[in-house]
Write a protein that holds these residues in place. Structure first.
Motif, PDB file in Angstrom:
ATOM      1  N   SER A  83       0.844  -1.199   0.000  1.00  0.00           N
ATOM      2  CA  SER A  83       0.000   0.000   0.000  1.00  0.00           C
ATOM      3  C   SER A  83       0.876   1.243   0.000  1.00  0.00           C
ATOM      4  N   ASN A 124      -0.028  -4.223   5.224  1.00  0.00           N
ATOM      5  CA  ASN A 124       0.130  -3.309   4.094  1.00  0.00           C
ATOM      6  C   ASN A 124       1.069  -3.803   3.002  1.00  0.00           C
ATOM      7  N   LEU A 163      -1.853   1.411  -4.711  1.00  0.00           N
ATOM      8  CA  LEU A 163      -0.967   0.301  -4.374  1.00  0.00           C
ATOM      9  C   LEU A 163       0.227   0.302  -5.309  1.00  0.00           C
TER      10      LEU A 163
END
Length: 175
Positions: A83, A124, A163
């Motif tokens: 992320s 993440n 992303l």
């Protein structure tokens, strides 16, 4: 002094990039990266598509973005999704995904990575399962490469999510 050192380094990279072994090392060192966006409006449980152009840092040192003329048997060796914005986005909100690589116009598309079982608490960053059953020689010789990510959400987001996809490649010197 710093400008002179930078110029010498850049000139060395350009000179050595004509060597097959050096192209192999350079292409293997700098992954292809693409920014994929999942809109907040994406619904849960249905397949969605995100498309982006991928590039590699070494493409900036060539006239036409193509410095892979002397390598062959190019394959994906690693794939990672993390992320970017928001940085703490839980990738576990995505249930599954597939990643495809193609020429800029979408032709010659091949699947390069997949993840069917993303855990709800992944965090993440995740590593994807690679599909290295295809040679990507022609694709990495293109100045632009298109990345298409097909995904299904487990949980919808409140904001658009950005992303970063990194695809590492491996190659052999071309004979």
């Amino acid at each position: 002094m710093m400008k002179k050192l930078t110029f010498i380094l850049l000139a060395s990279i350009l000179f050595l990039s004509s060597c097959a072994m050096m192209q192999r090392v350079v292409k293997g060192t700098f992954p292809y990266t693409a920014n994929m966006v999942i809109p907040a409006s994406a619904s849960v449980g249905e397949p969605h598509t995100a498309i982006s152009t991928a590039n590699s840092f070494d493409q900036d040192f060539t006239k036409d973005g193509n410095n892979a003329g002397k390598i062959s048997e190019v394959r994906i060796v690693s794939a990672k999704l993390e992320s970017k914005d928001p940085a703490n986005y839980n990738i576990g909100n995505i249930a599954s995904l597939r990643v495809y690589m193609a020429k800029a116009d979408g032709s010659d598309e091949v699947m390069v990575a997949i993840r069917k079982d993303i855990a709800a608490t992944s965090g993440n960053s995740i590593v994807l399962d690679i599909d290295n059953s295809h040679f990507l020689d022609e694709l990495v010789r293109q100045p632009n490469v298109r990345i298409r990510m097909v995904y299904k959400l487990r949980k919808a987001g409140d904001v658009d999510v950005s992303l970063k996809l990194s695809l590492g490649i491996g190659a052999d010197p071309r004979n």
